[in-house]
Design a protein around this motif. Structure first.
Motif, PDB file in Angstrom:
ATOM      1  N   ILE A 177      -1.683   5.329 -16.682  1.00  0.00           N
ATOM      2  CA  ILE A 177      -1.597   4.229 -15.711  1.00  0.00           C
ATOM      3  C   ILE A 177      -0.142   3.773 -15.718  1.00  0.00           C
ATOM      4  O   ILE A 177       0.466   3.630 -16.789  1.00  0.00           O
ATOM      5  N   GLU A 178       0.387   3.557 -14.524  1.00  0.00           N
ATOM      6  CA  GLU A 178       1.830   3.317 -14.373  1.00  0.00           C
ATOM      7  C   GLU A 178       2.029   1.887 -13.852  1.00  0.00           C
ATOM      8  O   GLU A 178       1.634   1.575 -12.729  1.00  0.00           O
ATOM      9  N   LEU A 179       2.605   1.029 -14.689  1.00  0.00           N
ATOM     10  CA  LEU A 179       2.712  -0.394 -14.340  1.00  0.00           C
ATOM     11  C   LEU A 179       4.141  -0.885 -14.442  1.00  0.00           C
ATOM     12  O   LEU A 179       4.877  -0.498 -15.353  1.00  0.00           O
ATOM     13  N   GLY A 180       4.516  -1.754 -13.527  1.00  0.00           N
ATOM     14  CA  GLY A 180       5.824  -2.401 -13.584  1.00  0.00           C
ATOM     15  C   GLY A 180       5.653  -3.892 -13.791  1.00  0.00           C
ATOM     16  O   GLY A 180       5.695  -4.405 -14.909  1.00  0.00           O
ATOM     17  N   ARG A 181       5.401  -4.580 -12.690  1.00  0.00           N
ATOM     18  CA  ARG A 181       5.406  -6.056 -12.729  1.00  0.00           C
ATOM     19  C   ARG A 181       4.428  -6.636 -13.739  1.00  0.00           C
ATOM     20  O   ARG A 181       4.703  -7.660 -14.368  1.00  0.00           O
ATOM     21  N   TRP A 182       3.255  -6.008 -13.883  1.00  0.00           N
ATOM     22  CA  TRP A 182       2.238  -6.595 -14.767  1.00  0.00           C
ATOM     23  C   TRP A 182       2.744  -6.664 -16.204  1.00  0.00           C
ATOM     24  O   TRP A 182       2.395  -7.566 -16.955  1.00  0.00           O
ATOM     25  N   LYS A 240       0.854  -1.201   0.000  1.00  0.00           N
ATOM     26  CA  LYS A 240       0.000   0.000   0.000  1.00  0.00           C
ATOM     27  C   LYS A 240       0.882   1.241   0.000  1.00  0.00           C
ATOM     28  O   LYS A 240       1.801   1.349   0.797  1.00  0.00           O
ATOM     29  N   MET A 241       0.599   2.168  -0.911  1.00  0.00           N
ATOM     30  CA  MET A 241       1.363   3.416  -0.974  1.00  0.00           C
ATOM     31  C   MET A 241       0.474   4.615  -0.667  1.00  0.00           C
ATOM     32  O   MET A 241       0.838   5.754  -0.960  1.00  0.00           O
ATOM     33  N   GLY A 242      -0.709   4.380  -0.148  1.00  0.00           N
ATOM     34  CA  GLY A 242      -1.588   5.502   0.147  1.00  0.00           C
ATOM     35  C   GLY A 242      -2.539   5.142   1.270  1.00  0.00           C
ATOM     36  O   GLY A 242      -2.694   3.964   1.620  1.00  0.00           O
ATOM     37  N   ALA A 279      10.105  -9.419 -13.073  1.00  0.00           N
ATOM     38  CA  ALA A 279      10.052  -8.142 -12.347  1.00  0.00           C
ATOM     39  C   ALA A 279      10.633  -8.322 -10.961  1.00  0.00           C
ATOM     40  O   ALA A 279      10.412  -9.347 -10.316  1.00  0.00           O
ATOM     41  N   TYR A 280      11.362  -7.291 -10.501  1.00  0.00           N
ATOM     42  CA  TYR A 280      11.932  -7.286  -9.145  1.00  0.00           C
ATOM     43  C   TYR A 280      12.788  -8.529  -8.887  1.00  0.00           C
ATOM     44  O   TYR A 280      12.735  -9.125  -7.818  1.00  0.00           O
ATOM     45  N   GLY A 281      13.561  -8.939  -9.882  1.00  0.00           N
ATOM     46  CA  GLY A 281      14.485 -10.058  -9.727  1.00  0.00           C
ATOM     47  C   GLY A 281      15.899  -9.525  -9.591  1.00  0.00           C
ATOM     48  O   GLY A 281      16.320  -9.086  -8.516  1.00  0.00           O
ATOM     49  N   ILE A 293      -0.949   9.991  -8.334  1.00  0.00           N
ATOM     50  CA  ILE A 293      -1.678   9.430  -7.185  1.00  0.00           C
ATOM     51  C   ILE A 293      -1.569   7.906  -7.263  1.00  0.00           C
ATOM     52  O   ILE A 293      -2.293   7.254  -8.014  1.00  0.00           O
ATOM     53  N   PHE A 294      -0.617   7.370  -6.529  1.00  0.00           N
ATOM     54  CA  PHE A 294      -0.300   5.933  -6.624  1.00  0.00           C
ATOM     55  C   PHE A 294      -0.676   5.277  -5.290  1.00  0.00           C
ATOM     56  O   PHE A 294       0.011   5.447  -4.289  1.00  0.00           O
ATOM     57  N   ALA A 295      -1.786   4.528  -5.286  1.00  0.00           N
ATOM     58  CA  ALA A 295      -2.336   4.058  -4.009  1.00  0.00           C
ATOM     59  C   ALA A 295      -1.830   2.683  -3.580  1.00  0.00           C
ATOM     60  O   ALA A 295      -1.968   2.315  -2.417  1.00  0.00           O
ATOM     61  N   GLY A 296      -1.273   1.909  -4.515  1.00  0.00           N
ATOM     62  CA  GLY A 296      -0.814   0.577  -4.093  1.00  0.00           C
ATOM     63  C   GLY A 296      -0.442  -0.275  -5.293  1.00  0.00           C
ATOM     64  O   GLY A 296      -0.661   0.116  -6.439  1.00  0.00           O
ATOM     65  N   SER A 297       0.146  -1.441  -5.008  1.00  0.00           N
ATOM     66  CA  SER A 297       0.552  -2.315  -6.111  1.00  0.00           C
ATOM     67  C   SER A 297       0.199  -3.765  -5.792  1.00  0.00           C
ATOM     68  O   SER A 297      -0.275  -4.078  -4.699  1.00  0.00           O
ATOM     69  N   GLN A 298       0.428  -4.649  -6.782  1.00  0.00           N
ATOM     70  CA  GLN A 298       0.165  -6.094  -6.652  1.00  0.00           C
ATOM     71  C   GLN A 298      -1.263  -6.357  -6.168  1.00  0.00           C
ATOM     72  O   GLN A 298      -1.499  -6.897  -5.091  1.00  0.00           O
TER      73      GLN A 298
HETATM   74  C1  LIG Z   1       5.395   5.058  -7.571  1.00  0.00           C
HETATM   75  C2  LIG Z   1       5.387   3.660  -8.054  1.00  0.00           C
HETATM   76  N1  LIG Z   1       5.091   3.443  -9.353  1.00  0.00           N
HETATM   77  C3  LIG Z   1       5.089   2.192  -9.871  1.00  0.00           C
HETATM   78  C4  LIG Z   1       5.375   1.099  -9.090  1.00  0.00           C
HETATM   79  C5  LIG Z   1       5.381  -0.240  -9.731  1.00  0.00           C
HETATM   80  O1  LIG Z   1       4.519  -1.146  -9.130  1.00  0.00           O
HETATM   81  P1  LIG Z   1       4.220  -2.528  -9.835  1.00  0.00           P
HETATM   82  O2  LIG Z   1       5.497  -3.117 -10.278  1.00  0.00           O
HETATM   83  O3  LIG Z   1       3.534  -3.341  -8.795  1.00  0.00           O
HETATM   84  O4  LIG Z   1       3.317  -2.237 -11.014  1.00  0.00           O
HETATM   85  C6  LIG Z   1       5.668   1.277  -7.729  1.00  0.00           C
HETATM   86  C7  LIG Z   1       5.972   0.129  -6.894  1.00  0.00           C
HETATM   87  O5  LIG Z   1       6.485   0.179  -5.822  1.00  0.00           O
HETATM   88  C8  LIG Z   1       5.691   2.595  -7.206  1.00  0.00           C
HETATM   89  O6  LIG Z   1       5.985   2.825  -5.933  1.00  0.00           O
END
Ligand SMILES: Cc1ncc(COP(=O)(O)O)c(C=O)c1O
Length: 410
Positions: free
Chosen positions: A283-288, A168-170, A388-390, A202-207
């Motif tokens: 929309i800002e995505l990493g792992r997905w 959770k980031m928010g 991701a995150y490896g 506004i980034f409220a959480g991930s996963q």
């Molecule tokens: C600000 C911000 N953006 C993007 C991400 C990427 O999250 P995810 O890889 O779960 O999509 C994170 C993850 O910590 C983040 O803090």
């Protein structure tokens, strides 16, 4: 026996050898030179990008969070796939620029930006997502030094969270962003000081694997961005809605269906608050985007028995793939999907085995009491969802083992 997460359905074998991007795992190790090895299949990443574009309204931009996987060849390909990069350090700024992403499509979030990082970001012309009033003051000082107005957005710590998120980031006291009730004042102060106003982050959480939770958070995010913009009295060029799309890492997880999210967002964009009618959304995505595209391959060094329990010892470990050991953002350790790459699809042995890394710490467990076929020295263990995150999110300096190799296919 303990269950493991689902192996993505598209992985197949040829005569018992796991295929990644159509190539046998053993020949990929030969090509890379040795194990441990991360293999990333760009075709899987591109398929995810297509899924996103098919499901989401056309107007919504797709940003890639570089932190998920900054491997340079992959990043260079990502630059051609997405509409922007999110970075979290001066180091990632260099990587993003080298990958060919245009500076005005890069945004820089993250608490604790140093003055030299702010100066580099302003010099390059990337958007700084301000995390505090103090950072706003330092950005203005950095801008004076550089001789250029800073491009800024305000990262808001929303007064809600993304329900059911892994991280959770928010919502509540957070080191990320500025509390919602102070965000408009910071934006106004920056605009009055001559900053180039870019909008809200506004980034409220991930996963997160619950479409309804993501839909509710996006609706709340749009409403909050509308209220804040009304208070500032200026339309934001961009509203970054955060992300949160998760992956099915663990037993019982289902792959996230993003189509209902796209449908809900489409209707939310149809009934925007007036002040947001001309804004762009991201929309800002990493792992997905990249997680499912990666497989970590590590070789069995030893098979040993202790008090009736069989341990498979591999040449990799948590120093490369921390997340699979359960020590990266999870409360309870659960098994990632794992297989023997050179016996893919073979029937499991009667007794479960525990796959451990080569580090002298009991937390270096990559598979706990998992059902695998009979294993011998020299076999190749594959851990899925490793894109991701490896390599970049694991303590690779710990115990002085070599860094993992990386290979991009496609
Ligand atoms: C600000 C911000 N953006 C993007 C991400 C990427 O999250 P995810 O890889 O779960 O999509 C994170 C993850 O910590 C983040 O803090």
């Amino acid at each position: 026996m303990k269950p493991m997460g689902p192996i993505p359905a598209w992985f197949a074998d040829e005569e018992g050898m796991l295929l990644i991007g159509g190539c046998g795992a053993a020949s990929l190790v030969d090509e890379a030179g040795d194990t441990p090895l991360f293999v990333y299949d760009m075709a899987i990443v591109e398929a995810q990008v297509r899924r996103f574009r098919d499901a989401m309204p056309r107007a919504v931009h797709l940003h890639y969070a570089v932190k998920a996987n900054p491997y340079a060849p992959l990043l260079a390909r990502m630059a051609g796939q997405v509409d922007g990069f999110d970075i979290a350090s001066g180091g990632e700024l260099d990587m993003a620029l080298k990958a060919g992403m245009a500076p005005d499509r890069i945004s820089f979030a993250g608490p604790g930006k140093r003055n030299d990082e702010l100066e580099a970001a302003i010099f390059a012309g990337v958007t700084i997502n301000l995390e505090s009033e103090g950072e706003g003051r330092r950005a203005l000082m950095a801008a004076q030094k550089v001789g250029k107005p800073p491009r800024v957005a305000v990262r808001v710590n929303p007064d809600f969270d993304l329900k059911g998120s892994g991280m959770k980031m928010g919502g509540g006291a957070k080191p990320f962003g500025v509390d919602a009730d102070r965000a408009a004042a910071l934006a106004r102060a920056m605009i009055d000081a001559g900053a180039d106003w870019q909008g809200w982050h506004i980034f409220a959480g991930s996963q997160n694997l619950d479409p309804l939770a993501i839909i509710a958070t996006q609706a709340a995010t749009i409403a909050l961005a509308g209220r804040l913009s009304d208070t500032v009295g200026l339309a934001p060029p961009l509203v970054n809605l955060g992300g949160g799309f998760g992956l099915a890492y663990f037993p019982g997880d289902d792959r996230l269906d993003i189509r209902p999210i796209g449908v809900a967002l489409d209707s939310a964009l149809d009934s925007l608050p007036d002040i947001l009618k001309g804004s762009a959304f991201a929309i800002e995505l990493g792992r997905w985007l990249v997680g499912e595209a990666g497989v970590y391959l590590t070789r069995v060094v030893d098979v040993k028995v202790s008090q009736g329990e069989t341990f498979i010892v591999v040449d990799g470990g948590l120093h490369h793939q921390l997340a699979a050991s359960g020590n990266f953002g999870t409360v309870v350790r659960r098994n990632y999907p794992i297989a023997i790459a050179n016996r893919f699809g073979a029937a499991p042995a009667a007794q479960p085995v525990t796959v451990v890394g080569c580090l002298c710490t009991p937390i270096d467990r990559l598979g706990d009491k998992v059902a695998l076929p009979p294993v011998s020295e020299g076999d190749l263990v594959a851990i899925f969802l490793a894109g991701a995150y490896g390599a970049s999110a694991s303590p690779s300096a710990f115990l002085g083992h070599p860094s993992p190799r990386e290979l991009l296919l496609g």
